[in-house]
Scaffold this active site. Structure first.
Site, PDB file in Angstrom:
ATOM      1  N   ARG A   8      12.194   5.272  13.272  1.00  0.00           N
ATOM      2  CA  ARG A   8      10.931   6.013  13.165  1.00  0.00           C
ATOM      3  C   ARG A   8      10.025   5.693  14.359  1.00  0.00           C
ATOM      4  O   ARG A   8      10.505   5.258  15.389  1.00  0.00           O
ATOM      5  CB  ARG A   8      10.284   5.687  11.817  1.00  0.00           C
ATOM      6  CG  ARG A   8      11.199   6.061  10.638  1.00  0.00           C
ATOM      7  CD  ARG A   8      10.560   5.771   9.301  1.00  0.00           C
ATOM      8  NE  ARG A   8       9.361   6.569   9.105  1.00  0.00           N
ATOM      9  CZ  ARG A   8       8.467   6.343   8.135  1.00  0.00           C
ATOM     10  NH1 ARG A   8       8.644   5.344   7.286  1.00  0.00           N
ATOM     11  NH2 ARG A   8       7.405   7.120   8.020  1.00  0.00           N
ATOM     12  N   HIS A  47      12.660  -2.190   3.085  1.00  0.00           N
ATOM     13  CA  HIS A  47      12.058  -0.887   3.411  1.00  0.00           C
ATOM     14  C   HIS A  47      12.984   0.210   2.929  1.00  0.00           C
ATOM     15  O   HIS A  47      14.199   0.154   3.162  1.00  0.00           O
ATOM     16  CB  HIS A  47      11.839  -0.750   4.915  1.00  0.00           C
ATOM     17  CG  HIS A  47      10.924  -1.795   5.437  1.00  0.00           C
ATOM     18  ND1 HIS A  47       9.573  -1.767   5.208  1.00  0.00           N
ATOM     19  CD2 HIS A  47      11.175  -2.941   6.116  1.00  0.00           C
ATOM     20  CE1 HIS A  47       9.017  -2.842   5.729  1.00  0.00           C
ATOM     21  NE2 HIS A  47       9.965  -3.577   6.290  1.00  0.00           N
ATOM     22  N   ASP A  85       0.993 -14.961   6.270  1.00  0.00           N
ATOM     23  CA  ASP A  85       0.668 -16.373   6.043  1.00  0.00           C
ATOM     24  C   ASP A  85       0.854 -16.745   4.572  1.00  0.00           C
ATOM     25  O   ASP A  85       1.354 -17.827   4.266  1.00  0.00           O
ATOM     26  CB  ASP A  85      -0.774 -16.670   6.481  1.00  0.00           C
ATOM     27  CG  ASP A  85      -0.892 -16.855   7.988  1.00  0.00           C
ATOM     28  OD1 ASP A  85       0.145 -16.884   8.676  1.00  0.00           O
ATOM     29  OD2 ASP A  85      -2.036 -16.977   8.473  1.00  0.00           O
ATOM     30  N   PRO A 124       0.796  -1.228   0.000  1.00  0.00           N
ATOM     31  CA  PRO A 124       0.000   0.000   0.000  1.00  0.00           C
ATOM     32  C   PRO A 124       0.827   1.277   0.000  1.00  0.00           C
ATOM     33  O   PRO A 124       1.846   1.371   0.711  1.00  0.00           O
ATOM     34  CB  PRO A 124      -0.809  -0.114   1.297  1.00  0.00           C
ATOM     35  CG  PRO A 124      -0.938  -1.575   1.524  1.00  0.00           C
ATOM     36  CD  PRO A 124       0.348  -2.181   1.033  1.00  0.00           C
ATOM     37  N   ASN A 125       0.375   2.228  -0.771  1.00  0.00           N
ATOM     38  CA  ASN A 125       0.914   3.598  -0.858  1.00  0.00           C
ATOM     39  C   ASN A 125       2.239   3.707  -1.611  1.00  0.00           C
ATOM     40  O   ASN A 125       2.704   4.824  -1.871  1.00  0.00           O
ATOM     41  CB  ASN A 125       1.056   4.236   0.545  1.00  0.00           C
ATOM     42  CG  ASN A 125      -0.276   4.385   1.229  1.00  0.00           C
ATOM     43  OD1 ASN A 125      -1.213   4.921   0.642  1.00  0.00           O
ATOM     44  ND2 ASN A 125      -0.404   3.876   2.448  1.00  0.00           N
ATOM     45  N   ARG A 172       6.391   1.219  14.137  1.00  0.00           N
ATOM     46  CA  ARG A 172       7.022   0.712  12.912  1.00  0.00           C
ATOM     47  C   ARG A 172       8.185  -0.240  13.215  1.00  0.00           C
ATOM     48  O   ARG A 172       8.739  -0.860  12.305  1.00  0.00           O
ATOM     49  CB  ARG A 172       7.555   1.871  12.061  1.00  0.00           C
ATOM     50  CG  ARG A 172       6.486   2.738  11.459  1.00  0.00           C
ATOM     51  CD  ARG A 172       7.091   3.741  10.496  1.00  0.00           C
ATOM     52  NE  ARG A 172       6.234   4.887  10.323  1.00  0.00           N
ATOM     53  CZ  ARG A 172       5.298   5.006   9.366  1.00  0.00           C
ATOM     54  NH1 ARG A 172       5.107   4.043   8.494  1.00  0.00           N
ATOM     55  NH2 ARG A 172       4.552   6.093   9.290  1.00  0.00           N
ATOM     56  N   ALA A 208       2.847  -0.393   5.100  1.00  0.00           N
ATOM     57  CA  ALA A 208       2.388  -0.473   6.493  1.00  0.00           C
ATOM     58  C   ALA A 208       1.878  -1.866   6.863  1.00  0.00           C
ATOM     59  O   ALA A 208       1.767  -2.193   8.052  1.00  0.00           O
ATOM     60  CB  ALA A 208       1.311   0.578   6.754  1.00  0.00           C
ATOM     61  N   HIS A 227       3.560  -4.113   9.512  1.00  0.00           N
ATOM     62  CA  HIS A 227       3.407  -4.016  10.958  1.00  0.00           C
ATOM     63  C   HIS A 227       2.185  -4.768  11.502  1.00  0.00           C
ATOM     64  O   HIS A 227       2.063  -4.950  12.697  1.00  0.00           O
ATOM     65  CB  HIS A 227       3.360  -2.532  11.352  1.00  0.00           C
ATOM     66  CG  HIS A 227       4.423  -1.727  10.659  1.00  0.00           C
ATOM     67  ND1 HIS A 227       5.770  -1.964  10.859  1.00  0.00           N
ATOM     68  CD2 HIS A 227       4.361  -0.735   9.721  1.00  0.00           C
ATOM     69  CE1 HIS A 227       6.480  -1.132  10.097  1.00  0.00           C
ATOM     70  NE2 HIS A 227       5.642  -0.382   9.392  1.00  0.00           N
ATOM     71  N   ARG A 229       5.550  10.943  -2.128  1.00  0.00           N
ATOM     72  CA  ARG A 229       5.623  10.789  -0.668  1.00  0.00           C
ATOM     73  C   ARG A 229       6.917  11.420  -0.185  1.00  0.00           C
ATOM     74  O   ARG A 229       7.879  11.521  -0.944  1.00  0.00           O
ATOM     75  CB  ARG A 229       5.638   9.295  -0.278  1.00  0.00           C
ATOM     76  CG  ARG A 229       4.351   8.596  -0.512  1.00  0.00           C
ATOM     77  CD  ARG A 229       4.459   7.144  -0.066  1.00  0.00           C
ATOM     78  NE  ARG A 229       4.047   6.957   1.328  1.00  0.00           N
ATOM     79  CZ  ARG A 229       4.122   5.790   1.955  1.00  0.00           C
ATOM     80  NH1 ARG A 229       4.610   4.727   1.344  1.00  0.00           N
ATOM     81  NH2 ARG A 229       3.711   5.681   3.211  1.00  0.00           N
ATOM     82  N   ASN A 276       8.279  -5.117  -0.386  1.00  0.00           N
ATOM     83  CA  ASN A 276       8.120  -3.999   0.551  1.00  0.00           C
ATOM     84  C   ASN A 276       6.636  -3.965   0.884  1.00  0.00           C
ATOM     85  O   ASN A 276       5.827  -3.516   0.068  1.00  0.00           O
ATOM     86  CB  ASN A 276       8.558  -2.678  -0.084  1.00  0.00           C
ATOM     87  CG  ASN A 276       8.432  -1.528   0.915  1.00  0.00           C
ATOM     88  OD1 ASN A 276       7.779  -1.663   1.948  1.00  0.00           O
ATOM     89  ND2 ASN A 276       9.051  -0.408   0.606  1.00  0.00           N
ATOM     90  N   SER A 283      12.848   3.372   3.999  1.00  0.00           N
ATOM     91  CA  SER A 283      13.264   4.108   5.199  1.00  0.00           C
ATOM     92  C   SER A 283      13.756   3.125   6.257  1.00  0.00           C
ATOM     93  O   SER A 283      13.497   1.919   6.169  1.00  0.00           O
ATOM     94  CB  SER A 283      12.082   4.926   5.738  1.00  0.00           C
ATOM     95  OG  SER A 283      11.048   4.059   6.208  1.00  0.00           O
ATOM     96  N   TYR A 288      11.631   8.461   1.716  1.00  0.00           N
ATOM     97  CA  TYR A 288      11.462   7.409   0.711  1.00  0.00           C
ATOM     98  C   TYR A 288      12.248   7.628  -0.577  1.00  0.00           C
ATOM     99  O   TYR A 288      12.179   6.799  -1.475  1.00  0.00           O
ATOM    100  CB  TYR A 288       9.968   7.263   0.391  1.00  0.00           C
ATOM    101  CG  TYR A 288       9.127   6.907   1.604  1.00  0.00           C
ATOM    102  CD1 TYR A 288       9.379   5.748   2.323  1.00  0.00           C
ATOM    103  CD2 TYR A 288       8.097   7.744   2.042  1.00  0.00           C
ATOM    104  CE1 TYR A 288       8.624   5.419   3.441  1.00  0.00           C
ATOM    105  CE2 TYR A 288       7.332   7.423   3.166  1.00  0.00           C
ATOM    106  CZ  TYR A 288       7.604   6.261   3.859  1.00  0.00           C
ATOM    107  OH  TYR A 288       6.867   5.939   4.963  1.00  0.00           O
ATOM    108  N   GLU A 348      12.524  -8.940   2.795  1.00  0.00           N
ATOM    109  CA  GLU A 348      11.697  -7.776   3.120  1.00  0.00           C
ATOM    110  C   GLU A 348      12.550  -6.519   2.969  1.00  0.00           C
ATOM    111  O   GLU A 348      13.660  -6.459   3.507  1.00  0.00           O
ATOM    112  CB  GLU A 348      11.227  -7.943   4.576  1.00  0.00           C
ATOM    113  CG  GLU A 348      10.431  -6.797   5.124  1.00  0.00           C
ATOM    114  CD  GLU A 348      10.130  -7.003   6.620  1.00  0.00           C
ATOM    115  OE1 GLU A 348      10.199  -8.149   7.125  1.00  0.00           O
ATOM    116  OE2 GLU A 348       9.863  -5.992   7.285  1.00  0.00           O
TER     117      GLU A 348
HETATM  118  C1  DQA Z   1       7.963   1.458   4.350  1.00  0.00           C
HETATM  119  C2  DQA Z   1       7.917   1.681   5.867  1.00  0.00           C
HETATM  120  C3  DQA Z   1       6.507   1.481   6.397  1.00  0.00           C
HETATM  121  O1  DQA Z   1       6.473   1.702   7.802  1.00  0.00           O
HETATM  122  C4  DQA Z   1       5.560   2.453   5.734  1.00  0.00           C
HETATM  123  O2  DQA Z   1       4.234   2.240   6.186  1.00  0.00           O
HETATM  124  C5  DQA Z   1       5.631   2.419   4.245  1.00  0.00           C
HETATM  125  C6  DQA Z   1       6.948   2.309   3.619  1.00  0.00           C
HETATM  126  C7  DQA Z   1       9.358   1.805   3.769  1.00  0.00           C
HETATM  127  O3  DQA Z   1       9.609   1.429   2.629  1.00  0.00           O
HETATM  128  O4  DQA Z   1      10.158   2.482   4.422  1.00  0.00           O
HETATM  129  O5  DQA Z   1       4.625   2.556   3.550  1.00  0.00           O
HETATM  130  O6  DQA Z   1       7.718   0.088   4.096  1.00  0.00           O
END
Ligand code: DQA
Length: 143
Positions: A106, A99, A86, A9-10, A110, A76, A79, A17, A73, A101, A22, A97
């Site tokens: 943070r 990220h 699963d 997401p996002n 997170r 959110a 978390h 962003r 990635n 950031s 990021y 995995e």
């Molecule tokens: C993220 C870190 C997450 O906490 C956040 O919700 C994101 C981006 C990162 O790439 O740093 O959407 O996964």
């Protein structure tokens, strides 16, 4: 060899962003950098982004049998995304995995990843290069 590259997401909003967290690269640019590196390594990447946990799970279930590993990635969902966790575990594929950031620098909520226990490893805080490193590691380890 196919490596799935999954963005949660996002992450479709990268570039807009907060670039101090990021980076300034849009998602399409990160995918293009991954595709270029994959070509050099002689493998295929299959990128996918969704803002919906169900769509991410459908993608994993439909692609896992043809894939050798997953770079993800989870945004959110990192978390609290237990259904996603699963699905990753059920795929039985090595998962890295990523990220952009540093999630440990943070907010406290997170700091916990529900994905990390089912992942081969985690790269956090190294920007887009984290995806490239994850791809290189999956390819190196599957040879
Ligand atoms: C993220 C870190 C997450 O906490 C956040 O919700 C994101 C981006 C990162 O790439 O740093 O959407 O996964």
């Amino acid at each position: 060899m196919k490596i799935l590259v999954i963005h949660g997401p996002n992450l479709n909003m990268l570039g807009k962003r907060d670039p101090t967290l990021y980076g300034s690269q849009p998602l399409a640019e990160i995918n293009a950098l991954l595709e270029r590196r994959a070509q050099e390594l002689g493998v295929d990447v299959v990128p996918f982004q969704s803002n919906s946990e169900g769509a991410l799970i459908d993608f994993i279930q439909s692609q896992a049998a043809q894939a050798a590993g997953i770079v993800i990635n989870p945004g959110a969902l990192t978390h609290y995304g237990l259904c996603l966790r699963d699905a990753l575990a059920d795929s039985a594929l090595p998962v890295i995995e990523v990220h952009l950031s540093n999630i440990y620098a943070r907010e406290e909520w997170r700091h916990k990843s529900v994905i990390a226990p089912v992942a081969r490893g985690q790269i956090s805080g190294l920007g887009w290069r984290g995806y490239i490193a994850a791809l290189e590691i999956l390819v190196a380890e599957s040879k």
